[in-house]
Design a protein around this motif. Sequence first.
Motif: not given
Lengths: 280, 392
Positions: A197, A199-207, A233-234, A237, A240
């Motif tokens: 879940a 990883k599905c969030s587009y706000y997550v900084y996957l690096k 990521l920022d 957010f 959010s």
Amino acid sequence: MDKNIYQQFVELFSYTTLASIVGTLIITWLILVGIRWAINTLVNYKPKYRIQLAQTFPVIRILLWFAAISYIVIGIIQPPQSVIYASLGSLGLAIGLASQDAAKNLVAGIMMAVSPRFKVGDMVKVGEHYGEVISLDLSTTKLHTFDDDIITVPNADILKMPISNSNNGELNEMVAVDLHLPVSIPIAKLKSIALDAAKCSYYVYLKKPIVATVFPIFQDDFYYHLKIKAYVLDVRFEKSMATDIAERVIEALQENDLFDGSLFANTQTPKDPLEIRPSI
Amino acid sequence: MINIKQSITKLWLETKQRWFPSKENNAVPLDQISRFYQTDFYQSLDESLKSAFYDGPLGGLDSRVLARKDVDFLSQSFSLWQHGRNLSCAIYGEKGTGLSTLLNIFIHQLKQQNQAYKLLTLEKRLTDEQDVIDTLAKAMGLTEGTYKLDDFIQALSELPSCVIALDNLHFLVQRTLGAQAVIDCLGAIILATRGHHFWLLGAEEQTWRRLCYGYRFENLISHQHHIANFTDSEMRDLLIKRFAYAGFHTINDIATDTLHSEKSPINDIAKRSKGCVELGFFYCLNNLTYGTKPQSLLIMPAQEIDMGPLKKLNKIELFTLAEISTHGQLSVKEHAALFRMSTNESKMTLEHLRVLGIVDQGDEFHNRDTYSLKLIISAVVIRYLISMNYLY
């Protein structure tokens, strides 16, 4: 002797001198306005570097004002030594007596500019207030909270208080999402869903890594405390992302018939069952 | 009082225009780029020009193909594998850098060497473990729907050794529950069989980054190669060769043989196109007029692209573009699931981006429901998203 110094002092301030002082102050102010405009333009052009760019302004401001005042005293007024000593003594006494708190804040502001505990753009917790630092002035610091309030904190207070800084100059920061869930859910499945879940969030900084931990907790009854730690990521957010992850986990549990939504239906609800907070 | 205010405003606007001239007044609107190939002007161009400026390689004419450094990497890796090195290979680069072309060139070499190969171009998103196995089984000529993971690895290991080239890797990217299982399954198959088969994977740069950041995909692949963008000089040479191929040997009264200098009009176009071939082609065709002498052309200075619409996008639209660039394409249903919104809302978001000329909708032959970045401006959009911190 005192009268002599007073006369020397008055003679120093001719109309030309006063005009030069005012002119210097206006020019300094205009330069600062220009620099602030340039920095804001650069921030809009390269938002990725907004924290690095914004942190330069408080230092530039102090340096420029220091330079302007030095120029006014040494270059324009050019007082004799006796006047300088007398003025400094009087000024010190006046500042000490009349504006202890303001002077404290000013000194604290200078100390914070020289040795910053946080930068403009950082997400910090000062006392009970949590928000983004939007301005670091000489005497106060302003925070923009998630409730859209602007909190002004005197710099002297900031020096006394413990400060938690969530991102420390970086745009990404770790956010912890805490969920309290029934013990009927298999732990392995719960962790797997939690990681997926996140990883599905587009706000997550996957690096940066995502971690999910599950602890059994007893409070009137047993329940699981699921903690998901992921980087946003920022910083803007943060809320959010936390909400998005929490909602995705709950939806996934419901889709898998692992959770019917009636949180702690048969038990006393623990305090703050769905807690979303930044990691500190 | 009003006159003073008007005078000050006029003075300010004149000063602003004098020192900070607006580029957007003279810029090419984004939606005009997409419409260019339907305009009467384009249709009236010589067929030789239209055929020269198409988005495929011109046989051996393009310097990038002649340089062969990318092909050499594949050949060397393949040679190492043939000599017993247990390796797998991945190539990645920005959209339009010739990834599929490179794979085809390598496959052509294999054909000439009578080396067995399977070119598998993914055409849909792989949804679960069984989908991965079935897709690979079909491509390898095995029966679909009869294998579990272990059986499939066994069956694959028993097939004659060959090169398996997997293109369109963006169909592996998905932000849905179960995405990890797809990657894990493919990873297990690649790792278990890479001593027996030579795995070669091709992905767009943003897709590759997402696979590596999200799923540690780089651990599966021993040899990776980044296909660099066209440099300004490579782009200039490519454009000049295309003009020469179309039969135009004089541009702005300069012979194409001597156009390779820094001051040539083509150089300006090469710089502005920032490594994107399609953009370079657009600039060439959009700015040309026929010269008075036969087989001569006049090229006007290239205009900037008006990025104004991008700057006005909201947070969700910017995230949508970022996800489209990593997913390769997004359908309305996928977008709705990813952004947790209704399909109508998703449709509206995607259609808004299409109307602005930033994304393209699939045609009747290629899934009308999907949206992908407009190739001609994809490099520009991706750079903008990176600078805005929506992509990394």
